[in-house]
Design an enzyme around this catalytic site. Sequence first.
Site, mmCIF file in Angstrom:
data_model
loop_
_atom_site.group_PDB
_atom_site.id
_atom_site.type_symbol
_atom_site.label_atom_id
_atom_site.label_comp_id
_atom_site.label_asym_id
_atom_site.label_seq_id
_atom_site.Cartn_x
_atom_site.Cartn_y
_atom_site.Cartn_z
ATOM 1 N N MET A 90 -32.698 13.869 35.457
ATOM 2 C CA MET A 90 -31.479 14.273 35.630
ATOM 3 C C MET A 90 -31.408 15.298 36.969
ATOM 4 S SD MET A 90 -29.933 12.334 33.798
ATOM 5 C CE MET A 90 -28.123 12.933 33.410
ATOM 6 N N ARG A 91 -32.208 15.132 37.803
ATOM 7 C CA ARG A 91 -32.364 16.132 38.880
ATOM 8 C C ARG A 91 -32.228 15.444 40.325
ATOM 9 N NH1 ARG A 91 -33.679 21.359 39.049
ATOM 10 N NH2 ARG A 91 -33.856 21.238 36.784
ATOM 11 N N ASN A 107 -34.037 3.329 40.217
ATOM 12 C CA ASN A 107 -33.327 4.136 39.114
ATOM 13 C C ASN A 107 -32.689 3.347 38.347
ATOM 14 O OD1 ASN A 107 -32.395 6.529 38.121
ATOM 15 N ND2 ASN A 107 -30.247 5.887 39.057
ATOM 16 N N HIS A 109 -28.943 3.539 36.185
ATOM 17 C CA HIS A 109 -27.917 4.591 35.917
ATOM 18 C C HIS A 109 -26.771 3.624 35.168
ATOM 19 C CE1 HIS A 109 -24.674 7.181 37.251
ATOM 20 N NE2 HIS A 109 -24.063 6.308 37.312
ATOM 21 N N THR A 141 -31.596 5.642 47.180
ATOM 22 C CA THR A 141 -31.520 6.009 48.561
ATOM 23 C C THR A 141 -30.834 7.279 48.964
ATOM 24 O OG1 THR A 141 -29.142 5.033 48.861
ATOM 25 C CG2 THR A 141 -31.150 3.633 49.469
ATOM 26 N N THR A 172 -28.790 -0.137 24.880
ATOM 27 C CA THR A 172 -29.538 -1.401 24.610
ATOM 28 C C THR A 172 -29.718 -2.405 25.533
ATOM 29 O OG1 THR A 172 -27.509 -2.567 23.822
ATOM 30 C CG2 THR A 172 -28.503 -1.369 21.917
HETATM 31 C C1 GAR Z 1 -29.859 6.692 30.200
HETATM 32 O O1 GAR Z 1 -28.884 6.202 29.480
HETATM 33 C C2 GAR Z 1 -29.935 6.468 31.695
HETATM 34 O O2 GAR Z 1 -29.111 5.436 32.433
HETATM 35 C C3 GAR Z 1 -29.221 7.951 32.072
HETATM 36 O O3 GAR Z 1 -29.807 8.866 31.359
HETATM 37 C C4 GAR Z 1 -30.163 8.067 30.010
HETATM 38 C C5 GAR Z 1 -31.580 8.380 29.801
HETATM 39 O O4 GAR Z 1 -31.864 7.763 28.578
HETATM 40 N N1 GAR Z 1 -29.417 8.150 33.448
HETATM 41 C C6 GAR Z 1 -28.529 8.812 34.256
HETATM 42 O O5 GAR Z 1 -27.478 9.285 33.569
HETATM 43 C C7 GAR Z 1 -29.189 9.191 35.492
HETATM 44 N N2 GAR Z 1 -28.210 10.003 36.083
HETATM 45 P P1 GAR Z 1 -33.453 7.864 28.208
HETATM 46 O O6 GAR Z 1 -34.270 9.184 28.485
HETATM 47 O O7 GAR Z 1 -33.411 7.472 26.544
HETATM 48 O O8 GAR Z 1 -33.896 6.691 28.767
#
Ligand code: GAR
Length: 209
Positions: A90-91, A107, A109, A141, A172
Amino acid sequence: RKRVVVFISGGGSNMMALVAAAKAQDFPAEIVGVISDKPDAGGLAKAAAEGIATYAFARKDYASKEAHEEAIFAALDALSPDILCLAGYMRLLSGTFIQRYEGKMINIHPSLLPLFPGLHTHQRAIDAGMRIAGCTVHFVTEGMDEGPVIGQAAVPVLSDDTADTLAARVLTVEHQIYPQALKLFAEGKVRMEGGKVVRTADASDTTAT
Ligand code: GAR
């Protein structure tokens, strides 16, 4: 097998889905390290329990974003990864970081990009009246959540959904498509060229599989 380092900030369920997939003998990648910007990220203990090298770099321990990333580069240089997977990291990474691993970093998302880049994707999808939601695996990117798409999966939005129930349903399918996308990338069936995804013929009609 390609050497993969996974970046997390939280529970690491996507990271663990990659670890589970990589246990298959024919999987083209292995997870050689997990890096977090949060020392208390739940995923670090899960990775360590799998015998994977873990590293925590708290941002507050460094004077600048540059110094923080330099410490991460040192760990990466020792791990010599072929691929970096961001999995709930988240950075925002600097341009320097992204250029260093351009074409090698993917990544996940939790939205159907290019809809809903950024944060609070599930609440925004509900507020917009969306009837489907989903997730996207893409190359990283410099534009946030803008890189070309490797794979996507969709789920319905139900009328009684909250951000939390929708997030759980999307998660899921995240666990399904992230390993599939990593497999495609690691075996050379998708790559980024000139800012676009190029697929081999046998991977051209797939979402993520
Ligand atoms: C996941 O839903 C991922 O897609 C999201 O954070 C969650 C992490 O869950 N990513 C973002 O929001 C990126 N900006 P996890 O630690 O259980 O994989």
